[in-house]
Write a protein that holds these residues in place. Structure first.
Motif, PDB file in Angstrom:
ATOM      1  N   GLU A 154       7.617  -9.579   6.168  1.00 58.04           N
ATOM      2  CA  GLU A 154       6.958  -9.420   4.867  1.00 58.04           C
ATOM      3  C   GLU A 154       5.887  -8.333   4.939  1.00 58.04           C
ATOM      4  OE1 GLU A 154       7.920 -10.853   2.093  1.00 58.04           O
ATOM      5  OE2 GLU A 154       9.526 -11.816   3.233  1.00 58.04           O
ATOM      6  N   TYR A 155       5.204  -8.281   6.046  1.00 56.14           N
ATOM      7  CA  TYR A 155       4.238  -7.206   6.264  1.00 56.14           C
ATOM      8  C   TYR A 155       4.943  -5.852   6.295  1.00 56.14           C
ATOM      9  CZ  TYR A 155       1.561  -3.963   9.168  1.00 56.14           C
ATOM     10  OH  TYR A 155       0.953  -2.846   9.662  1.00 56.14           O
ATOM     11  N   SER A 156       6.060  -5.781   7.033  1.00 50.37           N
ATOM     12  CA  SER A 156       6.808  -4.527   7.129  1.00 50.37           C
ATOM     13  C   SER A 156       7.323  -4.080   5.778  1.00 50.37           C
ATOM     14  CB  SER A 156       7.978  -4.689   8.110  1.00 50.37           C
ATOM     15  OG  SER A 156       7.512  -5.005   9.403  1.00 50.37           O
ATOM     16  N   ASP A 157       7.745  -5.035   4.967  1.00 50.95           N
ATOM     17  CA  ASP A 157       8.218  -4.693   3.625  1.00 50.95           C
ATOM     18  C   ASP A 157       7.082  -4.111   2.786  1.00 50.95           C
ATOM     19  OD1 ASP A 157      10.289  -4.878   1.443  1.00 50.95           O
ATOM     20  OD2 ASP A 157       8.774  -6.223   0.588  1.00 50.95           O
ATOM     21  N   ILE A 184       4.344   3.459   4.292  1.00 53.68           N
ATOM     22  CA  ILE A 184       3.185   4.174   4.829  1.00 53.68           C
ATOM     23  C   ILE A 184       3.162   4.096   6.345  1.00 53.68           C
ATOM     24  CG2 ILE A 184       0.664   4.221   4.907  1.00 53.68           C
ATOM     25  CD1 ILE A 184       0.702   3.159   2.028  1.00 53.68           C
ATOM     26  N   PHE A 185       3.351   2.908   6.869  1.00 51.81           N
ATOM     27  CA  PHE A 185       3.218   2.668   8.296  1.00 51.81           C
ATOM     28  C   PHE A 185       4.272   3.414   9.107  1.00 51.81           C
ATOM     29  CE2 PHE A 185       0.545   0.125  10.902  1.00 51.81           C
ATOM     30  CZ  PHE A 185       1.252  -0.161  12.065  1.00 51.81           C
ATOM     31  N   GLY A 186       5.452   3.597   8.509  1.00 55.58           N
ATOM     32  CA  GLY A 186       6.527   4.265   9.240  1.00 55.58           C
ATOM     33  C   GLY A 186       6.261   5.729   9.509  1.00 55.58           C
ATOM     34  N   ALA A 241      -5.813   2.004  11.756  1.00 57.63           N
ATOM     35  CA  ALA A 241      -7.007   2.181  10.931  1.00 57.63           C
ATOM     36  C   ALA A 241      -6.682   2.013   9.447  1.00 57.63           C
ATOM     37  CB  ALA A 241      -7.617   3.557  11.186  1.00 57.63           C
ATOM     38  N   TRP A 242      -5.462   2.410   9.039  1.00 60.88           N
ATOM     39  CA  TRP A 242      -5.089   2.246   7.641  1.00 60.88           C
ATOM     40  C   TRP A 242      -5.082   0.771   7.257  1.00 60.88           C
ATOM     41  CZ3 TRP A 242      -1.449  -0.167   4.646  1.00 60.88           C
ATOM     42  CH2 TRP A 242      -1.359   0.268   3.316  1.00 60.88           C
TER      43      TRP A 242
END
Length: 474
Positions: free
Chosen positions: A84-87, A92-94, A150-151
């Motif tokens: 759920e976090y990855s979704d 952005i994180f990728g 940091a994001w």
């Protein structure tokens, strides 16, 4: 423990295990590049610095080879335990994760091979360029990973569309002040890890009067790096805490176990018996004025307490418990500060002994013994520092946007526990292997072949520093 707690513990374990290798790799690559630069420039000492570079380069290669794969498990956990976090953050994180691989991992992995296995074939300037590219690659890698982290603490340059964070301003993400501050602190701490690693090994051999021409010089290089790294860590860490007071006030209050809004001037709690259920400290020893100095660099100033911030968060994000595990944050912060202060004092004491006693630094046996025992301390400070950083923002995964409970996957406790047990078994084996190989190789020294090496892959000949025939190949 429920699924959330098990998943948190599993990811925390993975991060700490991985950072065991990373901190030494990031710091030691830069330190070895400096050693090789000196060997390249100092023709009268080229043989000595060449041996030094090869010896510590061998240790660096062992740590890199054993630890490089450990970070991959973290990326799998994003999908397995935190879907759920990855979704929510994937858009952005990728980006920084992909850039870390494309810009950094390929760079350092390629040139570490050229540097080590081509040392007798490449021209000296090519070998020097190779190790500097490895060092630069490790810094770039650290930056992109820290940027992603940091994001999560200070999300910028995005909008939420259909339950997902969408990137709107890549420049804002790259120049996130939190990222650069975290990167400075991570960089300084990595230098401290590498410096005390070199210091401890150099001191070990100086105590036995082995290869003093090499280890006397590596001791002094390590001292300079230790002094710079500790100052860098202290200054950036102090700034980081003050920034947290502004944008993560709950974390700052937890670091001080301040349940109610402080007075002005604010005292600083040296030790406290924390009762989180009662939301108070049963007793504490406080030092006047120091709290205001830490928070504002001033003798005046107050900051909000956990209970008041809890009310603000309830109003902003809805009714919930927004208090982190205060005792963990509080004591982790103090362990980190205590070790950091000890290492700072040790580094400058070493520089003082170097200045006052000239050649006597190599024979000050009590100081050399202390350096050997201090090798693990920077790692402990790093681990406790990350505990402050990550546990202090709980219950949020993405600050103000997504909580840990909302980000976890729909696994069963048994599934997560099975993965946790397997992870600990494999990672402890890897760390045990790394420590064994590093310790055997370090103790063996320059003139003794490490017993841990396989016959098919013998220890390198440190005498052939790769600088022999320098004038001919250059």
């Amino acid at each position: 423990m429920d699924v959330v707690d098990l998943s948190r513990f599993q990811f925390a374990s993975t991060s700490i295990f991985h950072f065991f290798f990373v901190s030494l790799t990031v710091g030691l690559a830069f330190l070895i590049a400096v050693m090789e630069t000196i060997a390249h420039r100092r023709s009268e000492r080229r043989e000595v610095y060449g041996k030094m570079t090869n010896f510590f380069g061998h240790l660096f290669l062992i740590n890199f080879a054993v630890g490089v794969v450990t970070g991959i498990v973290q990326e799998f956990q994003f999908g397995m335990n935190w879907s759920e976090y990855s979704d929510f953050v994937g858009n952005i994180f990728g980006v920084p994760l992909a850039l870390e691989v494309l810009m950094a991992f390929f760079l350092e992995s390629t040139f570490i091979g050229l540097w080590w296995f081509g040392k007798d074939r490449l021209k000296p300037w090519m070998r020097l360029a190779s190790i500097w590219l490895v060092a630069i690659g490790t810094q770039i890698s650290a930056f992109w990973i820290v940027l992603a982290n940091a994001w999560m603490h200070h999300p910028v340059g995005y909008e939420v569309v259909d339950g997902q964070a969408r990137l709107t301003d890549f420049g804002a993400v790259v120049f996130n002040y939190k990222a650069w501050l975290y990167f400075a602190h991570v960089q300084g701490s990595a230098w401290v890890v590498a410096a005390f690693f070199v210091l401890g090994i150099s001191a070990f051999h100086l105590l036995r009067r082995q290869d003093t021409d090499v280890y006397s010089r590596s001791l002094r290089i390590g001292l300079v790096f230790a002094a710079v790294g500790t100052v860098f860590s202290v200054v950036s860490g102090h700034t980081e805490a003050q920034v947290a007071r502004e944008d993560q006030p709950m974390k700052f209050a937890a670091m001080e176990a301040q349940w109610e809004t402080s007075e002005s001037p604010a005292p600083w709690s040296l030790v406290a018996l924390i009762d989180q259920d009662a939301r108070e400290n049963r007793w504490s020893i406080e030092i006047p004025y120091v709290g205001s100095i830490l928070a504002y660099n001033s003798l005046e100033g107050r900051y909000d307490g956990i209970n008041q911030i809890e009310e603000q968060y309830d109003a902003a994000y809805g009714e919930d418990d927004y208090s982190p595990p205060v005792a963990w944050v509080y004591w982790s912060f103090r362990i980190m500060v205590a070790i950091g202060s000890l290492l700072l004092a040790t580094a400058f004491l070493g520089l003082f002994l170097w200045w006052r006693r000239k050649g006597g630094l190599d024979t000050t046996r009590w100081f050399l013994r202390a350096l050997v025992w201090f090798i693990p301390l920077p790692w402990i400070a790093n681990f406790t520092g990350w505990m402050v950083t990550e546990m202090g923002r709980q219950p949020f995964m993405v600050y103000g946007e997504l909580t840990v409970t909302e980000g976890v996957s729909a696994n069963t406790a048994g599934e997560v526990l099975a993965g946790l047990v397997g992870l600990w078994a494999v990672y402890l084996a890897l760390i045990g292997l790394d420590v064994y190989l590093l310790s055997v190789t370090a103790r063996a020294g320059i003139h003794r072949k490490p017993e841990a090496q396989l016959v098919a892959a013998p220890a390198p000949d440190y005498e052939d520093a790769g600088f022999q025939g320098y004038e001919r190949r250059n």
